[in-house]
Scaffold this active site. Structure first.
Site, PDB file in Angstrom:
ATOM      1  N   ASP A  59     -11.046   3.528   3.891  1.00 31.63           N
ATOM      2  CA  ASP A  59      -9.620   3.568   3.580  1.00 31.63           C
ATOM      3  C   ASP A  59      -9.279   5.008   3.188  1.00 31.63           C
ATOM      4  OD1 ASP A  59      -7.105   3.379   2.073  1.00 31.63           O
ATOM      5  OD2 ASP A  59      -7.465   1.222   2.020  1.00 31.63           O
TER       6      ASP A  59
ATOM      7  N   HIS B  58      -4.886  -3.711   1.496  1.00 29.68           N
ATOM      8  CA  HIS B  58      -5.849  -2.765   2.049  1.00 29.68           C
ATOM      9  C   HIS B  58      -7.078  -3.494   2.578  1.00 29.68           C
ATOM     10  CE1 HIS B  58      -4.032   1.054   0.384  1.00 29.68           C
ATOM     11  NE2 HIS B  58      -3.349   0.111  -0.249  1.00 29.68           N
TER      12      HIS B  58
END
Length: 386
Positions: free
Chosen positions: A129, A22
Site C-alpha cells: 500500500d 485498504h
C-alpha cells in the site's frame, strides 16, 4: 505441485494499510496476482487479523497452499473493538517505522522457510500500500527485491494529496478558526493542479474526520422515510453507538413494510442486484468503483480522507451522482432520493453510469487497457530479477 515448481514460483508479499478499505483493495489485487501464477503472502496487522478470525471463524484465514495470511504487530495498545483503530495513532506508528522490524522479521522467516521446507518459494517482490511506503521500501532494499506501491485511491485524490504541502505553504491551511467551515472559505479555488479544473479547497483530501451524530442520521433517515420509497440501510457498528439511539420507534413503525436495516452487507452483491436503483455512499474509492461497475448512480455524502475528491468527480465530472450537503435536512434528502429514483436527472445519471460500466468492462476485458497494464506490471516490474 512438486518442490521444483514451488521453489521457482514468484512470491509476492502484499501488505495493505491497516484499514478496511485498504485491505479490500490490496486483497483484490493480490487475487489477480495469484491468478497470474504468484505465490501470495498477505500481511495484516495482528489487530485486523483477529477481526477476520472473529468475524469469519477460526479457519477463515487458513488460505491455500500458495495463498497464505500472516500478521505483524502495529505497536498500538491491544483492543477487542470491531472497528478501525484511531487513524492518527496508526499514521504516527507507520511514520515512526514501528512496522519495519516485525516486517523484516516476517520476510526473513518466509525466506528461511523456503530454504528449510518445500512449503513456499523465497520472496521475489513486495506489493505495498502506498501509505505504508515509509518502511516497506526500506525492507525491499534490505532483502534486494523489487517493490510496487499500490495507492488504493483514485488518481484525482492522489493528485489532491500531493497539493497539501503547497496549500500550507500558500497560507490556505490550517484554517484560522471554525468559521472557515461555514463562511464560504472552503470554496476557495485551487487552480494550479495540472489537468484538474474547478477544484475547491474543500475538495482536497482531508484527515479531519467529521462525525455522524445521532441527530444527523435521524434527519437523514426521515428523509428516506418521507420519500415513500423502499430502502436497504446499512449502519455500520462503528458509525454510531447503538441502533436504539438513532432509530426512534415511530421511524421503525413508519418504514417497517418497505425497509431493511442491517449492520453489514456484501456490498458488491447488493449493488449488482437488479432491484437496486441508487446507492448512498460516503464516496470512498472502493464504493465508487463498485457502484460504477454495477451501473448504479450515487447519492454522495463524503466526510473523510479522499471522499470529498471522489464525490467532486462523481457528481461534477462523470455525471453519475448528486451530493448531500453536510448540513443534512430531511427535506433535502427526500428531494434527492426522489430525483435519483424517479426524476429526469436520475434517468440521465442512470444512462451515464451505464456508459461508464461498459467502459470499465472493456478496460478489464482480456485485451483491455487495465488488463494490459497489469500484464506489463507483472512482466516488467514484479518478475524483474534484482
Amino acid at each position: 505441485m512438486d518442490f521444483t515448481e514451488v521453489a521457482t514460483k514468484p512470491h509476492a508479499v502484499c501488505i495493505p494499510g491497516p484499514a478496511q478499505s485498504h485491505i479490500k483493495a490490496v486483497l483484490k489485487f493480490a487475487k489477480l496476482l495469484h491468478h497470474s501464477g504468484f505465490h501470495i503472502t498477505f500481511v495484516n496487522t495482528e489487530f485486523n487479523h483477529k477481526r477476520f478470525l472473529k468475524s469469519l471463524g477460526p479457519n477463515s484465514l487458513d488460505g491455500l497452499p500458495d495463498f497464505q495470511f500472516e500478521a505483524i504487530p502495529d505497536s498500538l495498545p491491544d483492543s477487542d473493538e470491531d472497528a478501525t483503530q484511531d487513524v492518527t495513532l496508526l499514521c504516527e506508528s507507520i511514520r515512526k517505522q514501528n512496522f519495519l522490524v516485525p516486517f523484516l522479521a516476517l520476510l526473513a522467516k518466509l525466506n528461511n522457510d523456503a530454504i528449510s521446507t518445500s512449503s513456499n518459494p523465497p520472496v521475489t517482490c513486495i506489493v505495498s500500500d502506498g501509505f505504508m511506503s515509509t518502511f516497506t521500501i526500506t525492507a525491499a532494499e534490505e532483502i534486494g527485491v523489487p517493490i510496487v506501491l499500490f495507492y488504493t485511491i483514485a488518481a484525482c485524490s492522489f493528485m489532491g494529496i500531493k497539493q497539501l504541502r503547497a496549500v500550507v505553504e500558500k497560507g490556505l491551511a490550517p484554517l484560522k478558526d471554525e468559521s472557515c467551515l461555514t463562511n464560504g472559505y472552503l470554496e476557495t479555488v485551487i487552480d494550479w493542479i495540472p489537468g484538474m479544473r474547478d477544484i475547491r479547497l474543500r475538495d482536497l483530501p482531508t484527515f479531519l474526520r467529521t462525525t455522524n451524530s445521532d441527530d444527523i442520521l435521524v434527519e437523514f433517515g426521515w428523509g428516506l422515510a418521507n420519500s415513500r420509497l423502499p430502502f436497504f440501510w446499512v449502519i455500520r457498528p462503528d458509525l454510531v453507538i447503538g441502533e436504539s439511539a438513532i432509530l426512534p420507534p415511530e421511524f421503525v413503525a413508519e418504514t417497517k413494510e418497505r425497509s431493511l436495516i442491517a449492520g453489514w452487507c456484501p456490498q458488491e452483491q447488493v449493488l449488482n442486484h437488479p432491484s437496486v436503483g441508487g446507492f448512498l455512499t460516503h464516496s470512498g474509492w472502493n464504493s465508487t468503483v463498485e457502484s460504477l461497475t454495477a451501473g448504479v448512480p450515487m447519492l454522495c455524502w463524503p466526510f473523510f480522507g479522499d471522499q470529498q475528491m471522489d464525490c467532486r468527480y462523481t457528481c461534477n465530472e462523470w455525471g453519475i451522482g448528486m451530493e448531500i450537503s453536510n448540513d443534512v435536512k430531511r427535506d433535502e434528502v427526500e428531494k434527492l432520493v426522489k430525483e435519483l429514483m424517479e426524476g429526469e436527472k436520475g434517468k440521465k445519471m442512470k444512462n451515464k453510469v451505464m456508459e461508464w460500466k461498459k467502459l470499465a468492462e472493456e478496460a478489464t476485458g482480456p485485451h483491455g487497457s487495465s488488463s494490459t497494464n497489469l500484464d506489463n506490471l507483472v512482466n516488467q516490474v514484479l518478475l524483474r530479477k534484482s
